[in-house]
Structures are given as structure tokens and as C-alpha cells.
Scaffold this motif. Sequence first.
Motif, PDB file in Angstrom:
ATOM      1  N   HIS A  20     -25.640  53.238  42.021  1.00 31.14           N
ATOM      2  CA  HIS A  20     -25.480  54.619  41.758  1.00 31.14           C
ATOM      3  C   HIS A  20     -26.527  54.806  40.299  1.00 31.14           C
ATOM      4  O   HIS A  20     -27.202  55.907  40.488  1.00 31.14           O
TER       5      HIS A  20
ATOM      6  N   GLU B  46     -21.134  60.993  42.953  1.00 33.87           N
ATOM      7  CA  GLU B  46     -21.327  60.121  41.806  1.00 33.87           C
ATOM      8  C   GLU B  46     -22.751  60.213  41.134  1.00 33.87           C
ATOM      9  O   GLU B  46     -23.043  60.377  39.808  1.00 33.87           O
TER      10      GLU B  46
ATOM     11  N   GLN C  74     -18.920  60.483  48.400  1.00 36.52           N
ATOM     12  CA  GLN C  74     -18.531  59.999  47.207  1.00 36.52           C
ATOM     13  C   GLN C  74     -19.512  59.517  46.397  1.00 36.52           C
ATOM     14  O   GLN C  74     -19.826  59.477  45.302  1.00 36.52           O
TER      15      GLN C  74
END
Length: 327
Positions: free
Chosen positions: A65, A33, A29
Motif C-alpha cells: 500500500h 487504503e 479495501q
Amino acid sequence: MTHLQAGLSPETLEKARLELNENPDTLHQDIQEVRDMVITRPDIGFLRTDDAFILRFLRARKFQHFEAFRLLAQYFEYRQQNLDMFKSFKATDPGIKQALKDGFPGGLANLDHYGRKILVLFAANWDQSRYTLVDILRAILLSLEAMIEDPELQVNGFVLIIDWSNFTFKQASKLTPSMLRLAIEGLQDSFPARFGGIHFVNQPWYIHALYTVIRPFLKEKTRKRIFLHGNNLNSLHQLIHPEILPSEFGGMLPPYDMGTWARTLLDHEYDDDSECNADSYSTPAKDMEKDLSPKSMKRSQSVVDPGVLKRMDKNEEENMQPLLSLD
């Protein structure tokens, strides 16, 4: 543990969890992102967005991120803005090959006590007649590209030791603000490596002066990790144990073999010098060094040039306070 963490030892896995916020349950995940942000920069050609590639940027920015994506974007943007540097980006390129064979960079066999790879540069080895400073930068970036494939080094990072012994003022005059900025942008701002320390040893007064030029362009985190030891190798040994250092750094190992890392990259082509001569080396890099644009150095136009350095009193060396920080 996912297949993306397969190359990590149990100790490094735990370090990644504690220091980098790496979580195997959310790893895919996290990667997605970052990948999803690629569409926000259509001006950049992202040539790689596979899981393993993005993961190294996440590790370099502790799984933040947006910061990881910004580093990824800057990585490709740097290559697009400096196309000549990457036209013949391979170990057998004449300029890169000669730089590698002279130890730009070198790599010690043993990791430090934090599991970091120790890179070494002996600045006086630079043969200006055979390759340029741009070639040295290209050789360093190419070497980092090869080393960063190791997931252990993605987590544990690197340490750099630069020995300035016998580095002349004439050589130092080639370290122009634009050249220094090019190196900073390539290593600090655009590459997914964690540098735990950058150590200067035996630096003359004019290198100390040049450091004051580039200091404003370094991130605070980078500045805290730069240590200027001068001739005080004991302070270096407080941070890197002498048991793993060659004799040039007051260590217990034999003198460093400059060709060690070059042989690893070049393999059987290490001794093939048919394409390497003073007239044929890396012409684009030679031209680039002459034509480095000052536009990226607008803030430094009035800082220091060789003329200013020549006017500096050499006695200043004695008055400069060591900048060593042990925190």
C-alpha cells in the motif's frame, strides 16, 4: 472476481494472485487504503483517484500500500515539476508526432512468452532537426499511458529493446546527465509499469560509458533487469524468442515497420503533416531541453560530460566486459 478484474484472462488472474498478491476479496479495501493516504500530501494535486487508476499503481508495487501510494504521488509530482512536458501531451503534438512516426517507441505485434508487451527503439532514427530528446521521452510516456490501460499489461508488464546501431557520438553527446535523470525519474520512479527487461543491442563504447553514469541512479531491481548484449544476439534470443522478433534483432519476422504503433495512436491523422515542420515543432520542449535544471543531478556533476567522453580512449570498447546477466 470483481468488475475491476474483468479484463484479465484466467491465467493472468492467477499470475496476479501469485506474483502481485492481488486478492479479489480485499481489492476495494486495498484501493481505499491507498486513496486514504492522499490527504497526507496536500502539496500534490491528485487529478485522478478512481478505483481503476489506483489499481494500476497497486499492481506495479505488488499491492504494498505505501509503495503504491508513493508511486502515485511521484506520478503527479513529476508532472507538476515538469509542466512544459505535459502542456501539449497528445499524439498530434508536432514533436511527439514526429517521434512516434520514427518509432519512438515501436511495439511488436506479439507478446513474449510471459505475456509482456515488447517495445523497441532504434536510436539512430532520431532526427535532431525535427524533434528533441524531450519529445522522444514525451512520446514514450504518452504511449505507455495508452498501453497501461490494458489490465493484462498492468499485470504482465513490458520489455524494452534498444538498438544502438549507427547511433553517432554526436547524438550521444545530447544524452546529458540531466536529460538521462529526467528519463529515469519519468520511467523508473514515476510510472506504474512493470519492466521485466531492458535490452541494449549493438551499443557502441560511448553508450557503454554513459550507462556507467546512470547506473548509480537506477534501483537495484532495475539494474538487474538491464542486459547489454552488444553484437551477441544469441544472448538476446535466450530471453526473447527469435520467433517473435523482427529481422533487425536476428528474429524470424520481417523488418519492423516503424510506423506501426504511430498509426495506432494517430489513426487517420498519421499522414497529416500540415503542422509538422522543422520550424514549428514543440517549442516548449526545445526550450526545456536547453534549460534542464542540473539541481536534480547534484550527485552527478563530476561524473561525465562530452569533454570527458572525448578524452576516453576508443580502445576501451574492447576492454569493457559485457554486463549481460541471465539470472
